[in-house]
Design an enzyme around this catalytic site. Structure first.
Site, PDB file in Angstrom:
ATOM      1  N   ASP A   1       0.852  -1.177   0.000  1.00 36.69           N
ATOM      2  CA  ASP A   1       0.000   0.000   0.000  1.00 36.69           C
ATOM      3  C   ASP A   1       0.898   1.242   0.000  1.00 36.69           C
ATOM      4  O   ASP A   1       1.849   1.316  -0.796  1.00 36.69           O
ATOM      5  CB  ASP A   1      -0.936  -0.051   1.216  1.00 36.69           C
ATOM      6  CG  ASP A   1      -2.053   0.972   1.175  1.00 36.69           C
ATOM      7  OD1 ASP A   1      -2.907   0.878   0.286  1.00 36.69           O
ATOM      8  OD2 ASP A   1      -2.053   1.864   2.044  1.00 36.69           O
TER       9      ASP A   1
ATOM     10  N   TYR B   1     -13.085   7.258  -1.546  1.00 37.75           N
ATOM     11  CA  TYR B   1     -12.694   7.231  -0.140  1.00 37.75           C
ATOM     12  C   TYR B   1     -11.500   8.130   0.157  1.00 37.75           C
ATOM     13  O   TYR B   1     -11.435   8.771   1.220  1.00 37.75           O
ATOM     14  CB  TYR B   1     -12.418   5.795   0.314  1.00 37.75           C
ATOM     15  CG  TYR B   1     -11.100   5.208  -0.131  1.00 37.75           C
ATOM     16  CD1 TYR B   1      -9.995   5.187   0.718  1.00 37.75           C
ATOM     17  CD2 TYR B   1     -10.945   4.672  -1.407  1.00 37.75           C
ATOM     18  CE1 TYR B   1      -8.781   4.655   0.313  1.00 37.75           C
ATOM     19  CE2 TYR B   1      -9.738   4.134  -1.819  1.00 37.75           C
ATOM     20  CZ  TYR B   1      -8.655   4.134  -0.961  1.00 37.75           C
ATOM     21  OH  TYR B   1      -7.460   3.614  -1.368  1.00 37.75           O
TER      22      TYR B   1
ATOM     23  N   TYR C   1      -3.256  10.257   3.691  1.00 40.50           N
ATOM     24  CA  TYR C   1      -4.388  10.821   2.950  1.00 40.50           C
ATOM     25  C   TYR C   1      -4.408  12.340   2.877  1.00 40.50           C
ATOM     26  O   TYR C   1      -5.092  12.903   2.020  1.00 40.50           O
ATOM     27  CB  TYR C   1      -5.698  10.298   3.549  1.00 40.50           C
ATOM     28  CG  TYR C   1      -5.811   8.801   3.426  1.00 40.50           C
ATOM     29  CD1 TYR C   1      -6.042   8.202   2.192  1.00 40.50           C
ATOM     30  CD2 TYR C   1      -5.630   7.980   4.534  1.00 40.50           C
ATOM     31  CE1 TYR C   1      -6.113   6.830   2.064  1.00 40.50           C
ATOM     32  CE2 TYR C   1      -5.704   6.600   4.416  1.00 40.50           C
ATOM     33  CZ  TYR C   1      -5.939   6.037   3.169  1.00 40.50           C
ATOM     34  OH  TYR C   1      -5.990   4.679   3.040  1.00 40.50           O
TER      35      TYR C   1
ATOM     36  N   HIS D   1      -6.463  -6.713  -2.017  1.00 39.88           N
ATOM     37  CA  HIS D   1      -5.555  -5.670  -1.545  1.00 39.88           C
ATOM     38  C   HIS D   1      -4.674  -6.160  -0.398  1.00 39.88           C
ATOM     39  O   HIS D   1      -3.607  -5.603  -0.153  1.00 39.88           O
ATOM     40  CB  HIS D   1      -6.383  -4.463  -1.094  1.00 39.88           C
ATOM     41  CG  HIS D   1      -5.580  -3.232  -0.825  1.00 39.88           C
ATOM     42  ND1 HIS D   1      -4.833  -2.602  -1.793  1.00 39.88           N
ATOM     43  CD2 HIS D   1      -5.403  -2.496   0.312  1.00 39.88           C
ATOM     44  CE1 HIS D   1      -4.228  -1.545  -1.279  1.00 39.88           C
ATOM     45  NE2 HIS D   1      -4.557  -1.456  -0.004  1.00 39.88           N
TER      46      HIS D   1
END
Length: 311
Positions: A102, A146, A229, A289
């Site tokens: 990730d 998201y 994020y 994932h």
């Protein structure tokens, strides 16, 4: 699990938690993503240690058992890379293989670009080496994407705050295990995409959820939402973006990330290989994932084959 040791290392003014197993001279540095933590590498760490390697997996600053950074210091990838170098220096490790998952993949790539003398090879899962910043993807997906929702201070906190921490982790694991990109409707929150009765993925146990829950009860989601994020574009001063070390990219074909605009074409049309000339790509057809937790034996074998080839 009991054979994995835990320590705290003071780096850049913070006390960082590091899990470790094995005593081999060849070191593998595991870098987690979100909502993961060092624990997401448990299967791989034990496996490669049994094969003679030394495995190290930190919790990033603000994650798990590691200290929170100062509120005034917004964590970015340059902090993560600096922390990783500090951990290596403290442990007197000159060089490592990195394994990133990730957003940990981006940290692995940056460590190899900024400190090439410290990296023997790079293995990444789910996220290829992408020269574009994540905001490029946000611009090409709906408002309910998201990542777009979580980059807005306050909205994710309010969404998550309606549930206990274990439920938040459970919901994210369920969402990210699917092959569809998590996108909410205009008046819907991301947590509402999961029905309360939805079971955990079969490879993720209640015991695993308890472990994650305890770690996030310690750290909360403040830093994990900031990193990755809410990052602003960072300038790393990289003039040559080509990776010069051997690389392995493991891709679960059912990973929702493959549906990010243009990403699958980028992986398959040769563009990726231009930036990573010494690249091996392996696809796991049913992989999601969380492919390293879903198919640990298969991923462990891929890691060991690559590591043994390049030591």
């Amino acid at each position: 699990m009991d054979q994995i040791k835990h320590d705290f290392i003071h780096v850049n003014g913070l006390k960082l938690h590091v899990a470790e197993i094995g005593t081999g001279s060849q070191v593998v540095l595991f870098l987690h993503g979100f909502p993961e933590i060092w624990y997401s590498w448990r299967h791989q760490m034990i496996s490669i240690a049994k094969s003679g390697f030394r495995a190290i997996a930190p919790d990033y600053r603000g994650y798990g058992l590691s200290d929170q950074p100062l509120e005034s210091e917004k964590t970015g990838y340059h902090h993560i890379v600096s922390d990783l170098v500090g951990i290596m220096d403290h442990l007197k490790i000159d060089k490592v293989f990195t394994v990133g998952k990730d957003f940990g993949s981006r940290a692995a790539y940056l460590l190899a670009l900024l400190h090439p003398e410290r990296v023997s090879g790079v293995i990444t899962l789910g996220i290829p080496y992408v020269p574009l910043v994540p905001s490029k993807f946000k611009q090409l997906l709906p408002e309910g994407f998201y990542m777009s929702r979580w980059e807005k201070p306050g909205r994710a906190e309010a969404d998550f705050g309606r549930f206990d921490i274990k439920t938040v982790v459970k919901n994210i694991y369920i969402l990210f295990s699917k092959s569809d990109v998590p996108i909410a409707a205009e008046n819907q929150e991301i947590m509402d995409l999961v029905q309360p009765s939805t079971p955990l993925p079969p490879w993720f146990t209640e015991e695993d959820l308890d472990y994650y829950g305890k770690l996030y009860e310690n750290s909360g989601f403040h830093t994990p939402l900031q990193m990755p994020y809410r990052l602003k574009n960072e300038d790393y001063g990289i003039t040559d973006p080509v990776l010069k070390v051997p690389c392995l990219f493991i891709m679960g074909v059912q990973d929702y990330v493959l549906k990010f605009p243009g990403l699958e074409d980028y992986i398959r049309n040769g563009s990726l290989n231009q930036l990573v000339p010494d690249l091996e790509t392996v696809e796991i057809p049913e992989g999601s994932h969380f492919v390293q937790e879903q198919f640990p034996d298969q991923v462990n074998q891929l890691l060991l084959t690559f590591l043994n080839k390049h030591i």
